[in-house]
Design an enzyme around this catalytic site. Structure first.
Site, PDB file in Angstrom:
ATOM      1  CG  ASN A   1      -1.807   1.117   1.378  1.00 25.99           C
ATOM      2  OD1 ASN A   1      -1.787   2.023   0.543  1.00 25.99           O
ATOM      3  ND2 ASN A   1      -2.619   1.112   2.417  1.00 25.99           N
TER       4      ASN A   1
ATOM      5  NE  ARG B   1      -6.036   1.687  -0.108  1.00 23.48           N
ATOM      6  CZ  ARG B   1      -6.219   2.366   1.004  1.00 23.48           C
ATOM      7  NH1 ARG B   1      -5.390   2.207   2.019  1.00 23.48           N
ATOM      8  NH2 ARG B   1      -7.230   3.187   1.122  1.00 23.48           N
TER       9      ARG B   1
ATOM     10  CG  HIS C   1     -11.581   4.855   2.731  1.00 26.65           C
ATOM     11  ND1 HIS C   1     -12.123   6.043   3.203  1.00 26.65           N
ATOM     12  CD2 HIS C   1     -10.242   4.932   2.951  1.00 26.65           C
ATOM     13  CE1 HIS C   1     -11.148   6.806   3.666  1.00 26.65           C
ATOM     14  NE2 HIS C   1     -10.000   6.164   3.533  1.00 26.65           N
TER      15      HIS C   1
ATOM     16  NE  ARG D   1      -6.817  13.027   2.718  1.00 31.90           N
ATOM     17  CZ  ARG D   1      -7.068  11.757   2.482  1.00 31.90           C
ATOM     18  NH1 ARG D   1      -8.186  11.400   1.866  1.00 31.90           N
ATOM     19  NH2 ARG D   1      -6.222  10.825   2.849  1.00 31.90           N
TER      20      ARG D   1
ATOM     21  CD  GLU E   1      -7.825  -0.156   4.192  1.00 33.22           C
ATOM     22  OE1 GLU E   1      -7.106   0.073   5.191  1.00 33.22           O
ATOM     23  OE2 GLU E   1      -8.183   0.727   3.405  1.00 33.22           O
TER      24      GLU E   1
END
Ligand code: ADP
Length: 409
Positions: free
Chosen positions: A16, A101, A189, A249, A390
């Protein structure tokens, strides 16, 4: 031995890769068994004096390396370090494949895919849609192709889980020509949401078929509305900037603010982008940190308290929006760093969601669930903590792609 069978035993690497870090996991694959993670770790601080750490499944540190002060370590050097550390740990077992990913699959890639020249070119063409993420996701793919050209590599997309959202959900109210140019909601996501969807049947039978909102609250954060385990709506849209307030963010922002930043505050587009991605959210609002643990420890400071309240308010409002998209709500699931560990954040979110029928149970919340609410989940709305995985989802996808390739050989 068929290709599929011979590919069933060995190790899988999943990566990732972001702008300043590469997270990795190594899985042991035995025929007929789910892949079992044996190592995980990360290289962080890329671009500077980076730091490599590897841990065994039980959390014990099994590898560490710190580059000298003043070093400027790039993704390539990080992969060399990872490869040097990993080689002796293969212990004769084959490295079967590497899974990645990849943030953006665009309109065309709705499922994990074996990477070849065409796929890589297609994914590179999507970089303008995710300029801060996609190039970093792709750079290890290119480096591995150069050094291990025969190693199968699989791309798994964060957008894929949302691919089948209805047009009415996915389109912005923009001119058709702009929509056709790819300016639409994609959602992100997706690997986390896909994993959560896969465990819903084990959690409670009602949830597998029901109307569920999943709150992925990490440094990045978003909500996904699921019906029957499929994505119906999401707070992240065209970019990973949309929706909830996050660590750094801003989340949803009146588009007029961007023009104001450029025209009146005289920011360049790059400065505005940097501000909205890296200097906003919890960090910008509090002026203290993007780390929820630190903020909770200083929650008696007025500016920190306000930042936390805004963070929670935005989650509660967006849960209302997701519930509207679903026509009601059967369950709310918290996941990722803050969702799995943030007792105070969960308590405040659930308090704000009482109107949806949730009855928070403080003692269960203090123990991190798994169930956080009173009442029978078959009859009343329930809330849960479900740790996401994940990397495990990536490993599963890589095996599926290898098996499909073996079957077609
Ligand atoms: P990433 O998006 O980088 O994978 P994570 O899912 O690891 O992020 O989430 C990071 C966030 O989780 C940070 O804000 C961190 O403070 C928060 N977090 C981790 N542990 C706890 C905890 N025990 N209580 C509250 N927040 C926590």
């Amino acid at each position: 031995m068929s290709g599929a069978a011979s590919l069933q035993q060995g190790l899988l690497l999943v990566l990732n890769a972001g702008s300043s870090s590469i997270k990795f996991s190594v899985f042991d694959v035995q025929a007929g068994q789910a892949p079992a993670e044996c190592f995980h770790g990360k290289i962080e601080g890329l671009g500077g004096a980076a730091y490599f750490i590897a841990k065994a499944a039980d959390g014990a540190v099994v590898g560490e390396h710190r580059w000298a002060k003043g070093a400027s370590v790039d993704h390539q050097q990080a992969l060399v370090q990872l490869s040097e550390w990993l080689s002796p740990r293969l212990e004769g077992r084959p490295l079967l494949a590497c899974g990645h990913r990849v943030v953006h699959g665009g309109r065309d890639y709705a499922a994990p895919v074996l990477i070849d020249d065409k796929v890589l070119a297609d994914l590179e063409a999507l970089c303008p849609l995710a300029p801060l993420h996609q190039p970093h996701n792709l750079s290890p793919i290119r480096a591995i192709r150069e050094h291990l050209p025969n190693l199968p590599q699989v791309a798994c997309f964060d957008t894929a889980f949302h691919h089948d959202q209805a047009e009415v959900v996915a389109q912005f109210a923009l001119p058709q020509s702009v929509t056709q140019a790819g300016v639409r909601r994609y959602g992100f996501h997706g690997l986390s949401y896909e994993y959560i969807a896969s465990v819903l049947p084990r959690l409670h039978p009602r949830l597998a078929a029901g109307r569920v909102v999943v709150a992925h609250l990490g440094n990045g954060a978003s909500l996904c509305a699921m019906q029957g385990g499929r994505s119906v709506a999401s707070t992240m849209g065209f970019s990973a900037l949309d929706g909830l307030a996050m660590g750094t963010r801003c989340g949803t922002l009146d588009a007029g603010v961007v023009f104001h930043l450029l025209r009146e505050l005289k920011l360049t587009p790059e400065q505005a982008e940097h501000m909205l991605y890296h200097d906003s959210g919890l960090l910008g609002m509090s002026g203290v940190s993007n780390d929820m643990r630190e903020l909770r420890a200083r929650a008696d400071e007025p500016q920190v308290r306000l930042a936390l309240d805004i963070y929670v308010h935005r989650i509660v409002r967006e849960i209302g929006s997701m519930a509207a998209a679903l026509g009601g709500l059967d369950a709310l699931i918290f996941t990722a760093g803050i969702g799995e560990n943030g007792v105070a954040t969960r308590a405040e979110v659930l308090e704000g969601c009482r109107w949806l029928g949730f009855k928070p149970d403080a003692a269960r919340n203090a123990q991190n669930g798994p169930c956080l609410t009173e009442g029978d989940p078959a009859l009343v709305p329930s809330a849960w903590v479900v740790p996401t995985d994940e990397e495990g989802m990536l490993a599963r996808h890589v095996l599926e792609v290898l098996a499909a390739r073996g079957a077609s050989n």
